[in-house]
Design a protein around this motif. Structure first.
Motif, PDB file in Angstrom:
ATOM      1  N   ALA A 150       0.838  -1.203   0.000  1.00  0.00           N
ATOM      2  CA  ALA A 150       0.000   0.000   0.000  1.00  0.00           C
ATOM      3  C   ALA A 150       0.878   1.261   0.000  1.00  0.00           C
ATOM      4  O   ALA A 150       0.585   2.230  -0.711  1.00  0.00           O
ATOM      5  N   HIS A 151       1.954   1.228   0.764  1.00  0.00           N
ATOM      6  CA  HIS A 151       2.853   2.381   0.831  1.00  0.00           C
ATOM      7  C   HIS A 151       3.519   2.620  -0.516  1.00  0.00           C
ATOM      8  O   HIS A 151       3.655   3.771  -0.951  1.00  0.00           O
ATOM      9  N   GLU A 152       3.906   1.563  -1.199  1.00  0.00           N
ATOM     10  CA  GLU A 152       4.509   1.703  -2.528  1.00  0.00           C
ATOM     11  C   GLU A 152       3.531   2.329  -3.515  1.00  0.00           C
ATOM     12  O   GLU A 152       3.885   3.221  -4.283  1.00  0.00           O
ATOM     13  N   ARG A 153       2.255   1.876  -3.488  1.00  0.00           N
ATOM     14  CA  ARG A 153       1.238   2.458  -4.372  1.00  0.00           C
ATOM     15  C   ARG A 153       1.008   3.933  -4.031  1.00  0.00           C
ATOM     16  O   ARG A 153       0.892   4.782  -4.908  1.00  0.00           O
ATOM     17  N   PHE A 154       0.943   4.236  -2.731  1.00  0.00           N
ATOM     18  CA  PHE A 154       0.735   5.610  -2.264  1.00  0.00           C
ATOM     19  C   PHE A 154       1.870   6.510  -2.738  1.00  0.00           C
ATOM     20  O   PHE A 154       1.644   7.594  -3.273  1.00  0.00           O
ATOM     21  N   GLU A 155       3.098   6.058  -2.551  1.00  0.00           N
ATOM     22  CA  GLU A 155       4.273   6.832  -2.950  1.00  0.00           C
ATOM     23  C   GLU A 155       4.329   6.995  -4.469  1.00  0.00           C
ATOM     24  O   GLU A 155       4.591   8.082  -4.980  1.00  0.00           O
ATOM     25  N   HIS A 156       4.064   5.914  -5.197  1.00  0.00           N
ATOM     26  CA  HIS A 156       4.100   5.948  -6.668  1.00  0.00           C
ATOM     27  C   HIS A 156       3.055   6.907  -7.230  1.00  0.00           C
ATOM     28  O   HIS A 156       3.268   7.571  -8.239  1.00  0.00           O
ATOM     29  N   ALA A 157       1.921   7.002  -6.562  1.00  0.00           N
ATOM     30  CA  ALA A 157       0.834   7.882  -7.011  1.00  0.00           C
ATOM     31  C   ALA A 157       1.053   9.335  -6.590  1.00  0.00           C
ATOM     32  O   ALA A 157       0.231  10.196  -6.884  1.00  0.00           O
ATOM     33  N   GLY A 158       2.168   9.617  -5.902  1.00  0.00           N
ATOM     34  CA  GLY A 158       2.464  10.991  -5.496  1.00  0.00           C
ATOM     35  C   GLY A 158       1.816  11.387  -4.193  1.00  0.00           C
ATOM     36  O   GLY A 158       1.572  12.572  -3.955  1.00  0.00           O
ATOM     37  N   GLY A 159       1.537  10.428  -3.335  1.00  0.00           N
ATOM     38  CA  GLY A 159       0.830  10.682  -2.084  1.00  0.00           C
ATOM     39  C   GLY A 159       1.441  11.725  -1.182  1.00  0.00           C
ATOM     40  O   GLY A 159       0.736  12.460  -0.518  1.00  0.00           O
ATOM     41  N   TYR A 160       2.769  11.800  -1.156  1.00  0.00           N
ATOM     42  CA  TYR A 160       3.407  12.771  -0.270  1.00  0.00           C
ATOM     43  C   TYR A 160       3.390  14.178  -0.843  1.00  0.00           C
ATOM     44  O   TYR A 160       3.626  15.140  -0.133  1.00  0.00           O
ATOM     45  N   SER A 161       3.105  14.308  -2.124  1.00  0.00           N
ATOM     46  CA  SER A 161       3.098  15.643  -2.734  1.00  0.00           C
ATOM     47  C   SER A 161       1.687  16.129  -3.045  1.00  0.00           C
ATOM     48  O   SER A 161       1.514  17.259  -3.489  1.00  0.00           O
ATOM     49  N   VAL A 162       0.659  15.311  -2.798  1.00  0.00           N
ATOM     50  CA  VAL A 162      -0.698  15.682  -3.205  1.00  0.00           C
ATOM     51  C   VAL A 162      -1.180  16.957  -2.521  1.00  0.00           C
ATOM     52  O   VAL A 162      -1.806  17.800  -3.149  1.00  0.00           O
ATOM     53  N   GLU A 163      -0.856  17.143  -1.228  1.00  0.00           N
ATOM     54  CA  GLU A 163      -1.332  18.354  -0.563  1.00  0.00           C
ATOM     55  C   GLU A 163      -0.637  19.591  -1.119  1.00  0.00           C
ATOM     56  O   GLU A 163      -1.275  20.611  -1.372  1.00  0.00           O
ATOM     57  N   ALA A 164       0.679  19.503  -1.343  1.00  0.00           N
ATOM     58  CA  ALA A 164       1.395  20.649  -1.916  1.00  0.00           C
ATOM     59  C   ALA A 164       0.861  20.975  -3.302  1.00  0.00           C
ATOM     60  O   ALA A 164       0.658  22.145  -3.645  1.00  0.00           O
ATOM     61  N   GLU A 165       0.619  19.939  -4.109  1.00  0.00           N
ATOM     62  CA  GLU A 165       0.069  20.160  -5.446  1.00  0.00           C
ATOM     63  C   GLU A 165      -1.343  20.715  -5.363  1.00  0.00           C
ATOM     64  O   GLU A 165      -1.721  21.603  -6.129  1.00  0.00           O
ATOM     65  N   ALA A 166      -2.130  20.198  -4.413  1.00  0.00           N
ATOM     66  CA  ALA A 166      -3.502  20.680  -4.254  1.00  0.00           C
ATOM     67  C   ALA A 166      -3.517  22.139  -3.818  1.00  0.00           C
ATOM     68  O   ALA A 166      -4.377  22.904  -4.228  1.00  0.00           O
ATOM     69  N   ARG A 167      -2.542  22.539  -3.008  1.00  0.00           N
ATOM     70  CA  ARG A 167      -2.470  23.937  -2.576  1.00  0.00           C
ATOM     71  C   ARG A 167      -2.168  24.860  -3.759  1.00  0.00           C
ATOM     72  O   ARG A 167      -2.566  26.022  -3.753  1.00  0.00           O
ATOM     73  N   ALA A 168      -1.498  24.351  -4.788  1.00  0.00           N
ATOM     74  CA  ALA A 168      -1.161  25.160  -5.959  1.00  0.00           C
ATOM     75  C   ALA A 168      -2.350  25.309  -6.909  1.00  0.00           C
ATOM     76  O   ALA A 168      -2.455  26.314  -7.618  1.00  0.00           O
ATOM     77  N   VAL A 169      -3.256  24.335  -6.940  1.00  0.00           N
ATOM     78  CA  VAL A 169      -4.367  24.349  -7.894  1.00  0.00           C
ATOM     79  C   VAL A 169      -5.292  25.548  -7.718  1.00  0.00           C
ATOM     80  O   VAL A 169      -5.584  26.244  -8.694  1.00  0.00           O
ATOM     81  N   PRO A 170      -5.777  25.860  -6.503  1.00  0.00           N
ATOM     82  CA  PRO A 170      -6.668  27.022  -6.387  1.00  0.00           C
ATOM     83  C   PRO A 170      -6.020  28.315  -6.883  1.00  0.00           C
ATOM     84  O   PRO A 170      -6.679  29.140  -7.496  1.00  0.00           O
TER      85      PRO A 170
END
Length: 185
Positions: A150-170
């Motif tokens: 699960a951790h590998e899938r999370f990391e591969h999908a960009g899980g640790y950067s999703v909040e930073a990326e989401a903060r840039a979208v608005p």
């Protein structure tokens, strides 16, 4: 319905400006697209080229085809004629107008929630962490194995950067940082 570009503050007339998508700068190109709903034509023979860094606003009365155009751009609807081309690797998204479902959540929370798979993976990781805290022996080994996958899938999908990326979208959509935090009313 009109398409406005803040660069010139006039309706953007890009008819005939399609060209080929052979430059990294071209994000999406519409070539003479037509879309009808039943007997009603929403737009006919529309051509547009959107380059990296371009910003547009779509304005018009209800029923003019604004949402339909966004759905065409996001590949949620097909056109009746003409062609829609996207640069490879480009994903088009938009904040749907049904904002009633967002009530009580911030714009940032809404953007983050759009990554549902990420949320499910993160929840699974937290659940496995809780189970591992009290597990022993073979049960712990099984949980560790599940956690690793699960951790590998999370990391591969960009899980640790999703909040930073989401903060840039608005910000890219024109919301200020202070607009992103309060709940949507």
């Amino acid at each position: 319905m009109s398409l406005y570009s803040p660069a010139d503050s006039t309706p953007a007339d890009r008819h005939g400006a399609l060209g080929l998508i052979d430059s990294i700068a071209v994000i999406i190109a519409l070539d003479s697209i037509t879309k009808s709903v039943g007997a009603r034509t929403l737009f006919a023979d529309v051509s547009l080229q959107v380059n990296a860094g371009d910003r547009y606003g779509i304005v018009g009365p209800n029923g003019a085809g604004k949402t339909t155009l966004l759905e065409v751009l996001a590949e949620e609807q097909d056109v009746d004629s003409g062609s829609v081309r996207r640069a490879s690797g480009v994903d088009i998204g938009y904040l749907k107008q049904e904002a009633i479902e967002m009530r009580g959540r911030s714009v940032l929370a809404e953007v983050i929630s759009s990554a549902e798979e990420m949320g499910h993976l993160e929840a699974k990781l937290r659940r496995l962490e809780e189970e591992m805290a009290s597990a022993e022996g073979e049960t712990l080994e099984r949980l560790l194995s599940q956690y690793g996958r699960a951790h590998e899938r999370f990391e591969h999908a960009g899980g640790y950067s999703v909040e930073a990326e989401a903060r840039a979208v608005p910000g890219g959509l024109g919301f200020s940082e202070s607009d992103s935090s309060p709940p949507v009313a």
